[in-house]
Scaffold this active site. Structure first.
Site, short mmCIF file in Angstrom:
data_model
loop_
_atom_site.label_atom_id
_atom_site.label_comp_id
_atom_site.label_asym_id
_atom_site.label_seq_id
_atom_site.Cartn_x
_atom_site.Cartn_y
_atom_site.Cartn_z
N LYS A 1 -7.62 5.52 -7.50
CA LYS A 1 -7.90 6.49 -8.57
C LYS A 1 -9.23 7.19 -8.35
CE LYS A 1 -5.27 3.94 -12.10
NZ LYS A 1 -5.35 3.16 -13.36
N GLY B 1 0.82 -1.20 0.00
CA GLY B 1 0.00 0.00 0.00
C GLY B 1 0.85 1.25 0.00
N PRO B 2 0.23 2.40 -0.16
CA PRO B 2 0.97 3.66 -0.19
C PRO B 2 1.63 3.95 1.17
CG PRO B 2 -1.28 3.92 -1.01
CD PRO B 2 -1.20 2.59 -0.36
N PRO B 3 2.57 4.89 1.21
CA PRO B 3 3.20 5.24 2.49
C PRO B 3 2.20 5.88 3.44
CG PRO B 3 4.51 6.03 0.62
CD PRO B 3 3.21 5.59 0.06
N GLY B 4 2.37 5.60 4.73
CA GLY B 4 1.59 6.28 5.75
C GLY B 4 0.21 5.72 6.00
N SER C 1 -2.69 2.55 -18.33
CA SER C 1 -4.02 3.01 -17.96
C SER C 1 -4.37 4.38 -18.52
CB SER C 1 -4.17 3.03 -16.43
OG SER C 1 -3.25 3.94 -15.86
N GLY D 1 -0.35 2.76 7.59
CA GLY D 1 -0.38 1.94 8.80
C GLY D 1 0.15 0.54 8.65
N LYS D 2 0.98 0.27 7.64
CA LYS D 2 1.47 -1.11 7.44
C LYS D 2 2.37 -1.54 8.60
CE LYS D 2 3.32 -0.12 3.43
NZ LYS D 2 2.90 1.29 3.31
N THR D 3 3.35 -0.70 8.95
CA THR D 3 4.28 -1.07 10.02
C THR D 3 3.60 -1.13 11.37
OG1 THR D 3 6.08 -0.03 8.77
CG2 THR D 3 6.48 -0.49 11.09
#
Length: 781
Positions: free
Chosen positions: A731, A364-367, A688, A369-371
């Site tokens: 998108k 997913g994009p940065p920031g 795309s 909540g993955k970590t």
């Protein structure tokens, strides 16, 4: 100063020359020798020689300990020599280079003006050229070369010279000069011998004896090295050390104590049998190694790693699915699909203790909540958490460790993490796994294949440990921004869980419930001292940030807290409320304009939707026609476009040419077509944008404007088919942020709308399309 060389012309005659007395050496004819002259009488004689013909008689002293010799202290036979070069030294001495010319016998040696003068008569050599002389010469050369091979100190160039000499007297003098074992008396005897045959016989005898001595030395050296090897020598020294300690009062044997301590630790570590045997073998090597030797330090470091690894230590899982669900909801807002998958995994672990957990990959994009989700998983399991940042890692040794042969070698990051956690079943967060690269030092992604394969990681091999370690109990969680950057073999070993971008409402909720309280606490502010209304947060989200996550939003809230803390600390205000005017003063002018749709419908400009590692965004693709510069019209593509995007543009152009009449393109293709994608410094790629480029070019040819409140995405084919694309959720959220009302999507992507939040889904109108004709009917006025 450099002097020109010359030769003696008065052979057999008497000549008067200054005497240069020397100690511990004998100068031979035909030899160039460097001497260091320091005594006053020698310096005076040298100056006299330089002034009158550069010739001097070099005589050796009978007793080298005499500093001020008399005529009786000098041998009578010496060598008339030519001064080739003189170099004055700072300490007052001189370095002089002499070339021996001929033997001479001194008579009437007198001392005057501070130096010796003498009359000398040249001594002719007695030479014969026969088979006996040839045999003696060959024997001398052979023995001299053999002695050099056995360790005789002789310059390499001398070995080459003696092998080519034809003059027997010159050969004898050269070898005699380069025999370091000869004393001064023996050298003098060789110098005084005029018969070359006798001189060669004497040299053969000396060389044979020298060979015997050198061979004996070599044999003794080999025997000593064989009998008294390194092990026996070290053992002998240790026994001496023990005896010394005993004599000093029975001090403890440090080495013995260290060995016993390592033995206790090895037994207590619970290593596998093969690793235990290796550790004992290394301990025996340590006991034989000197305490301060480099090898001993390497072995100690290796043993420390072996005994400190948690070979059998595990933490008990404390799995409670309800408690884990409450913990995830407490720490993270939204992300319902992600939480459901994690709770499914925890439920299976709770029911089946022996199940090997899958390798999870959060994409997913940065920031978003993955970590932090990974930390929550470790907390809910009651396990240790260790984060390994893989961004920029390009060396395989970072994963598998270095060989112990290298200085400063150490295990890889996986083994280091296990040691730091102190347990063999921690939770490992492999952060930024898509940012690894490879070079000549290896491919770290390939090294991870073994660690991330549940069928292989129970026998993970680290280059430093040189033994297998069981990583099957470790729970691996990888994070990435783009799944495409992960090699397929590594991607196949992981279960991918996608983290979507946050909607505007989710960001506002996260800011109110999590970010503002956190920043107040970090900046030492109370809730009563700073009030941030929802309207202010909404303005920050819309006009000061543009991201998929909330990191930028958190920084802006931190800036507001710092400004408020300064105002309160300076006594200007006791309480700060963030109103619109105050917000602009704190954060500056708005960086973005909310609602990026055009103010009016434009010709040759279409709005497209894109997805990158930072989330979704919108772009405006421009197309323009111009007279061609050459004979044939061209298609120009600008804006840092990748190969795939360029191919999409060419496919769109080919479709327009093939269907010119059907889509009402009246202008002939006699113009240059320029397609530009703004923000030219930002690289762009992907298929795309095909329908967007098609719409912009058709608009430029037909003069029909593109609707400003329409955005689109989809891949175009040569037949005009619109194919599905990825990243639809991000998108669509980007279109919603920009104020777009209508979104044109490939028909096959309509099923992806189920993932959208209800708010944006209700605000937008979606138009499914299958062909390019459907797109043009909707987008063009």
């Amino acid at each position: 100063m450099q002097q020109e060389t010359h030769t003696i012309t008065k052979r057999g005659s008497v000549m008067k020359v200054p005497v240069l007395p020397v100690r511990d050496t004998v100068h031979f004819p035909g030899v160039i020798q460097t001497l260091l002259i320091g005594r006053d009488m020698s310096l005076r004689a040298l100056h006299e020689s330089l002034e009158k013909g550069r010739e001097t008689l070099v005589l050796s002293q009978r007793n080298h300990t005499v500093d001020e010799p008399t005529a009786k202290d000098l041998y009578r036979v010496g060598t008339v020599s030519e001064v080739l070069h003189v170099l004055p030294l700072p300490d007052g001495t001189m370095r002089v280079v002499l070339r021996g010319l001929a033997r001479a016998k001194a008579s009437k040696v007198t001392f005057r003006n501070g130096y010796f003068m003498c009359e000398c008569e040249f001594l002719p050599e007695v030479k014969e050229q026969n088979e006996r002389i040839d045999a003696l010469m060959r024997e001398c050369v052979s023995a001299f070369q053999q002695a050099s091979n056995l360790g005789l100190q002789a310059p390499p160039e001398v070995l080459d010279i003696v092998g080519t000499m034809q003059d027997s007297g010159e050969l004898a003098d050269t070898i005699a000069h380069h025999l370091p074992s000869l004393n001064t008396m023996t050298r003098q005897e060789l110098l005084e011998e005029p018969d070359v045959a006798k001189r060669l016989e004497r040299l053969v005898t000396i060389l044979v004896r020298e060979l015997q001595v050198l061979e004996l030395q070599s044999a003794l050296r080999s025997k000593v090295e064989e009998e008294l090897g390194q092990t026996q020598r070290e053992y002998y020294l240790r026994e001496q050390l023990k005896a010394i300690q005993h004599e000093l009062g029975g001090e403890e044997d440090v080495f013995s104590e260290e060995g016993e301590e390592y033995r206790r630790k090895i037994v207590a570590a619970g290593m596998p049998p093969e690793t235990h045997e290796k550790a004992i073998l290394e301990l025996r090597r340590l006991e034989r190694a000197p305490s301060s030797s480099p090898e001993g330090m390497v072995i100690r470091n290796y043993l420390d790693w072996l005994v400190e690894l948690p070979w059998q230590t595990v933490t008990d899982d404390q799995i409670d699915v309800k408690k884990a669900a409450a913990m995830l909801d407490r720490d993270h807002y939204g992300l319902e699909n992600v939480k459901d998958r994690i709770l499914d995994f925890l439920a299976v672990r709770q029911l089946s203790k022996s199940l090997r957990g899958p390798i999870l990959c959060f994409v997913g994009p940065p920031g978003v909540g993955k970590t932090s989700i990974g930390r929550s998983i470790a907390e809910s399991l009651g396990r240790k958490f260790h984060r390994i940042s893989l961004g920029g890692v390009r060396d395989e040794a970072e994963i598998r460790g270095h060989r112990r042969t290298y200085i400063g070698s150490m295990p890889g990051r996986l083994i280091q993490g296990v040691k730091q956690c102190g347990t063999k079943n921690p939770v490992f967060m492999l952060d930024e796994i898509d940012k690894m690269t490879s070079d000549l030092r290896g491919d770290p992604t390939s090294a991870l294949l073994e660690a991330l394969d549940p069928e292989q990681n129970q026998h993970f091999s680290d280059h430093y440990i040189e033994s297998t370690f069981d990583l099957s109990n470790v729970m691996f969680i990888a994070t990435a921004n783009l799944l495409e950057n992960i090699p397929p073999p590594l991607r196949d070993r992981m279960e991918v869980i996608r983290f979507p971008s946050y909607t505007e409402q989710e960001k506002l909720h996260i800011a109110q419930k999590f970010l503002v309280p956190k920043q107040l606490l970090e900046h030492g502010l109370k809730k009563s001292q700073l009030t941030v209304p929802k309207a202010a947060l909404e303005t920050v989200v819309r006009e000061y940030t543009r991201e998929a996550g909330v990191r930028w939003l958190q920084r802006e809230i931190g800036t507001m807290c710092r400004k408020a803390a300064r105002s309160i600390a300076e006594g200007q205000q006791g309480k700060v409320t963030v109103e619109p005017k105050v917000l602009e003063k704190m954060l500056g002018k708005p960086r973005f304009r909310y609602g990026l749709k055009g103010k009016s419908d434009e010709v040759g400009a279409a709005t497209g939707l894109v997805y990158s590692e930072y989330g979704g965004d919108i772009i405006t693709i421009e197309a323009n026609l111009s007279s061609p510069f050459g004979e044939q019209p061209q298609v120009k593509l600008t804006g840092s476009l990748g190969d795939v995007m360029k191919e999409s543009a060419m496919a769109a152009m080919t479709y327009i040419r093939a269907n010119q009449r059907r889509i009402n393109v009246e202008k002939e293709f006699r113009y240059d077509v320029h397609i530009h994608v703004p923000e030219g410094a930002v690289p762009k790629d992907g298929p795309s944008a095909g329908v967007t480029m098609l719409t912009a070019v058709v608009s430029a040819f037909t003069g029909r404007a593109v609707r400003r409140d329409y955005a689109m995405t989809g891949e175009i084919t040569l037949r005009g088919k619109v194919l599905p694309v990825g990243g639809v959720r991000e998108k669509v959220l980007a279109a919603h942020r920009a104020g777009i009302k209508h979104v044109i999507l490939p028909a096959e992507n309509m099923r992806d709308l189920d993932e959208l939040p209800e708010g944006p889904k209700a605000d937008l109108t979606f138009h499914p399309v299958k062909t390019a004709d459907d797109v043009l009917k909707l987008a063009l006025v």
